[in-house]
Motif scaffolding. Structure first.
Motif, short mmCIF file in Angstrom:
data_model
loop_
_atom_site.label_atom_id
_atom_site.label_comp_id
_atom_site.label_asym_id
_atom_site.label_seq_id
_atom_site.Cartn_x
_atom_site.Cartn_y
_atom_site.Cartn_z
N ALA A 162 0.77 -1.08 -0.06
CA ALA A 162 0.06 0.07 -0.01
C ALA A 162 0.84 0.98 -0.02
O ALA A 162 1.75 1.56 0.99
N ASP A 163 0.61 2.02 -1.26
CA ASP A 163 1.69 3.51 -1.55
C ASP A 163 0.68 4.57 -0.58
O ASP A 163 -0.05 5.00 -0.70
N THR A 164 1.38 4.88 0.91
CA THR A 164 1.16 5.81 1.56
C THR A 164 1.96 6.98 2.04
O THR A 164 3.33 6.72 1.28
N PRO A 165 1.90 7.99 1.79
CA PRO A 165 2.64 9.75 1.75
C PRO A 165 3.17 8.95 3.28
O PRO A 165 4.19 9.64 2.60
N ASP A 166 3.37 8.23 4.29
CA ASP A 166 4.63 7.78 4.64
C ASP A 166 5.62 7.01 4.67
O ASP A 166 6.50 6.55 4.75
N GLY A 167 4.96 6.35 3.25
CA GLY A 167 6.24 5.77 2.60
C GLY A 167 5.13 3.90 1.96
O GLY A 167 4.33 3.69 2.46
N PRO A 168 5.80 3.13 1.64
CA PRO A 168 4.86 2.19 1.02
C PRO A 168 4.65 1.96 2.29
O PRO A 168 5.92 0.87 3.13
N VAL A 169 3.92 0.47 1.76
CA VAL A 169 3.37 -0.62 3.43
C VAL A 169 3.48 -2.24 2.94
O VAL A 169 2.11 -2.24 2.74
N PRO A 170 4.27 -3.17 2.84
CA PRO A 170 4.12 -4.09 2.76
C PRO A 170 3.24 -5.06 3.76
O PRO A 170 2.64 -4.78 4.47
N LEU A 171 2.40 -6.25 2.69
CA LEU A 171 1.50 -6.47 3.44
C LEU A 171 2.18 -7.09 4.52
O LEU A 171 0.92 -7.16 5.95
N ALA A 172 3.71 -8.00 5.55
CA ALA A 172 3.56 -8.19 6.58
C ALA A 172 3.39 -7.36 7.60
O ALA A 172 3.39 -7.79 8.59
N LYS A 173 3.45 -5.81 7.09
CA LYS A 173 3.01 -4.97 8.67
C LYS A 173 1.64 -4.82 8.37
O LYS A 173 1.57 -3.42 8.99
N MET A 174 1.00 -5.05 7.30
CA MET A 174 -0.09 -4.32 7.72
C MET A 174 -1.04 -4.57 8.65
O MET A 174 -2.18 -4.75 9.38
N GLY A 175 -0.89 -5.67 9.60
CA GLY A 175 -1.55 -6.85 10.71
C GLY A 175 -3.05 -6.82 10.51
O GLY A 175 -3.44 -6.57 9.75
N SER A 176 -3.80 -7.80 11.42
CA SER A 176 -4.50 -8.68 11.42
C SER A 176 -4.42 -9.72 10.30
O SER A 176 -4.62 -9.24 8.99
N GLY A 177 -5.00 -10.42 10.07
CA GLY A 177 -5.36 -11.89 9.42
C GLY A 177 -6.58 -11.49 8.67
O GLY A 177 -6.77 -12.61 7.33
N GLU A 178 -7.47 -10.75 9.10
CA GLU A 178 -8.69 -10.16 8.17
C GLU A 178 -7.97 -9.61 6.84
O GLU A 178 -8.24 -9.71 6.20
N ASN A 179 -7.33 -8.97 7.02
CA ASN A 179 -6.46 -7.56 5.91
C ASN A 179 -6.10 -8.40 5.27
O ASN A 179 -5.72 -9.18 4.29
N TRP A 180 -5.06 -9.70 5.97
CA TRP A 180 -4.11 -10.56 4.52
C TRP A 180 -5.14 -11.60 4.07
O TRP A 180 -4.26 -11.71 3.18
N MET A 181 -5.62 -12.04 4.82
CA MET A 181 -6.58 -12.88 3.86
C MET A 181 -6.81 -11.74 2.61
O MET A 181 -7.64 -12.68 1.69
#
Length: 652
Positions: A517-536
């Motif tokens: 996810a490209d955020t204003p603070d930089g890219p956030v990869p899946l591993a750092k998105m948190g919660s199984g709901e997001n990962w799935m």
């Protein structure tokens, strides 16, 4: 080419067949409790499609099933694929394949090993139109090239239970060794960033570069001989003088004379005598060496004979000496004289005797025998001595012949050495003649090389076009552009599912094989998105976005997705009995499950009938739209993938 699954069938060891019918171009749901075989279903399908190992867990299925099979629906035909169950830990290659407009699934007694799994994969590769491609390895890297086949498209078709909500891996089998690199190498081909004829272009580029190198080599050879004007020619002439090929008056003649002399040198050939070959039969050295060997054998035989004669002579001397010693003792008492006198006197006691006694006769006989032996020794001794002398004479003659032969052999070998030196000289002269010939031919170099340089120029244009087309940077840019298109669906669908970070642009990072996810603070990869709901959620968003892209771009990937237990993050398996949403504690989670399935149905409907989704799950939503998609009996109570009586018969 569309490829979907319309039947999964298991063949029991009891001869029965268990069928699970599926609907093409629609959502298919297999719902049930835990430990009923839902997870094994995805492994069975993958095994039939050419997996190198069978991931079906030990238990009732392994104990009761002999063959696994699937029936595939293509646009123009159906393909039935059955694969024998593994023997022990090794996957079986034995397969049975049928192709037809409307294939009847055979009974167990009709199955046979009519092909192997590699042939099945090859057929699917050609049927789907996977281009004949070999992945490109950047310079300086040591990994092997990969020949792309249908097997590599399976990364985008399956999401197993331990993958679908994993924040560390995104693609199927990504956690296995070497698989991530295979995905990175093959993804550009399946997405379409790499043109289908890229392998043809790559081979054409290699051929053009080889031709160009050959032409440049010819030009370089001419230039190296041409050197600085005629200076190279003068150097060749000086070398010829050193080798005795040029009787020089002036080593720096004018240019015209230089060319004439070098032309003569280019025609040099060794004398006919030096080219004559001597066969073994007429080789004088070989004859002399053979004679030398024969004389050496004869000399050895004479040596043995002489030794035997000397031993005999020595023993005869010893006997003669003993006999003479005995005779001498008898003579000292004048015994011979006495026995040769009259018989009236005893030869021993010298007393008067009228007649010869028996004792006298014995002594007389012994004396006669001794005398005869002494006489025999004297007769044979000259013959033995003569024989020894004869042997010694022969030995001297042979030694003389050996010395002469050795001298002759040495002379011939010395001459051969001189000949070898001459041969080496001839080789050097021949090389110089070749240089002179090439130099003379290159006198018109400017005219000849112009044609070569024109050819090189034409090749350079073709090479430039192909190099630009095959430029890895161009490929990378095209892949990024296509991933940006895919990112539009990913971003929109992430918002539809209300996933974390969906307010930002969401994309697939093909380098790191993850969602970002490209955020204003930089890219956030899946591993750092948190919660199984997001990962799935991001796994499903990515896979469905890729599936849509493959379909719309007519890419050679199967037109189905097999998803195993996506809602596990809402109600774990050990807490699910009926799969009803009432088992989920939070209202927002129940709503999220319902929203998830409605979104899947919506995407599949938008692509109908091009996409088929197969879901094995605990969830069992009590609404018509969901229940209409449930295939087979719900796997609860007595119902499961393997009928109960199959393993009860085995246990009995």
């Amino acid at each position: 080419m569309t490829m979907q699954i319309i039947k999964i069938a298991l063949y029991g060891k009891n001869g029965e067949r268990r069928d699970i019918d599926l609907e093409p171009g629609a959502v298919n749901i297999i719902t049930g409790a835990s430990q009923r075989g839902k997870t094994s279903l995805i492994h069975i399908v993958e095994y039939c499609l050419g997996a190198s190992e069978c991931m079906v867990a030990e238990g009732h299925i392994r104990q009761t099933v002999d063959w696994y099979s699937i029936l595939l629906q293509f646009e123009d035909c159906q393909v039935f694929i059955a694969r024998a169950a593994p023997q022990g830990t090794s996957a079986s290659a034995a397969s049975h394949m049928l192709v037809g407009n409307d294939v009847d699934v055979p009974d167990k007694n009709q199955l046979s090993n009519n092909t192997n799994i590699d042939s099945v994969v090859s057929y699917l590769t050609n049927k789907l139109g996977v281009p004949e491609q070999i992945t490109e390895v950047p310079q300086g890297q040591t990994r092997s090239e990969v020949k792309i086949s249908f097997r590599h498209s399976r990364y985008y078709l399956f999401q197993s239970q331990n993958e679908i909500a994993n924040n560390e891996v995104l693609f199927h089998q990504q956690a296995k060794p070497h698989i991530p690199q295979n995905i990175k190498d093959t993804l550009p081909y399946f997405i379409g960033a790499a043109e289908d004829d890229r392998l043809v272009d790559t081979e054409a580029l290699r051929t053009l570069k080889r031709e160009r190198n050959q032409l440049l080599k010819q030009i370089d050879e001419i230039k190296s001989l041409k050197g600085d004007g005629v200076q190279k020619g003068y150097a060749l002439l000086a070398e010829a003088a050193d080798l005795g090929m040029y009787q020089f008056v002036n080593l720096m003649p004018n240019d015209q004379t230089l060319i004439i002399e070098l032309t003569k040198l280019s025609r040099w050939a060794p004398s006919s005598m030096s080219n004559e070959l001597v066969d073994d039969e007429s080789d004088p050295l070989l004859k002399l060496e053979n004679q030398y060997q024969e004389l050496q054998k004869h000399k050895h035989i004479l040596k043995l004979r002489l030794r035997e004669a000397q031993v005999y002579s020595e023993s005869e001397n010893n006997f003669q000496k003993a006999a003479y010693d005995q005779a001498s003792r008898l003579q000292s008492v004048e015994l011979f004289k006495k026995f040769n006198g009259d018989h009236k006197t005893c030869p021993l006691c010298e007393s008067a005797s009228e007649r010869q006694t028996r004792f006298d006769s014995i002594i007389k006989s012994a004396l006669d025998d001794l005398a005869n032996k002494l006489e025999g020794v004297n007769r044979t001794r000259p013959r033995v001595t003569g024989y020894v002398g004869q042997l010694r004479d022969e030995q001297r003659v042979i030694n003389l012949k050996l010395r002469r032969l050795k001298s002759a052999i040495s002379q011939i070998r010395e001459k051969d050495h001189e000949t070898a030196n001459q041969d080496n000289l001839d080789i050097q002269r021949a090389r110089l003649a070749g240089k002179a010939s090439l130099y003379v031919e290159s006198i018109n170099w400017n005219e000849d090389s112009s044609d070569l340089e024109v050819k090189v120029g034409l090749l350079d244009e073709k090479i430039m076009i192909l190099t630009k087309r095959l430029d890895p940077e161009v490929l990378k840019e095209k892949l990024e552009a296509q991933l940006n298109c895919i990112a539009e669906d990913m971003t929109q669908w992430a918002r539809d599912l209300n996933l974390g970070y969906s307010g930002n642009r969401v994309r697939l990072d093909a380098t790191k094989l993850t969602v970002v996810a490209d955020t204003p603070d930089g890219p956030v990869p899946l591993a750092k998105m948190g919660s199984g709901e997001n990962w799935m959620g991001y796994h499903l968003v990515t896979y469905l976005a890729l599936a849509k892209w493959f379909i719309e771009r007519s890419r050679p990937v199967g037109s189905f997705l097999f998803l195993d237990q996506p809602t596990q993050v809402y109600f774990p398996a050990d807490q699910s009995e009926t799969g009803d949403l009432s088992e989920i504690e939070k209202d927002e989670d129940r709503e999220a499950v319902k929203n998830l399935y409605q979104w899947i149905f919506k995407v599949v409907e938008s692509l109908s009938p091009k996409l088929q989704v197969i879901v094995t799950d605990h969830a069992d939503i009590d609404e018509d739209w969901f229940q209409d998609a449930v295939r087979d009996n719900k796997w609860r109570g007595e119902h499961a993938l393997v009928p109960k009586h199959w393993y009860e018969q085995v246990e009995e």
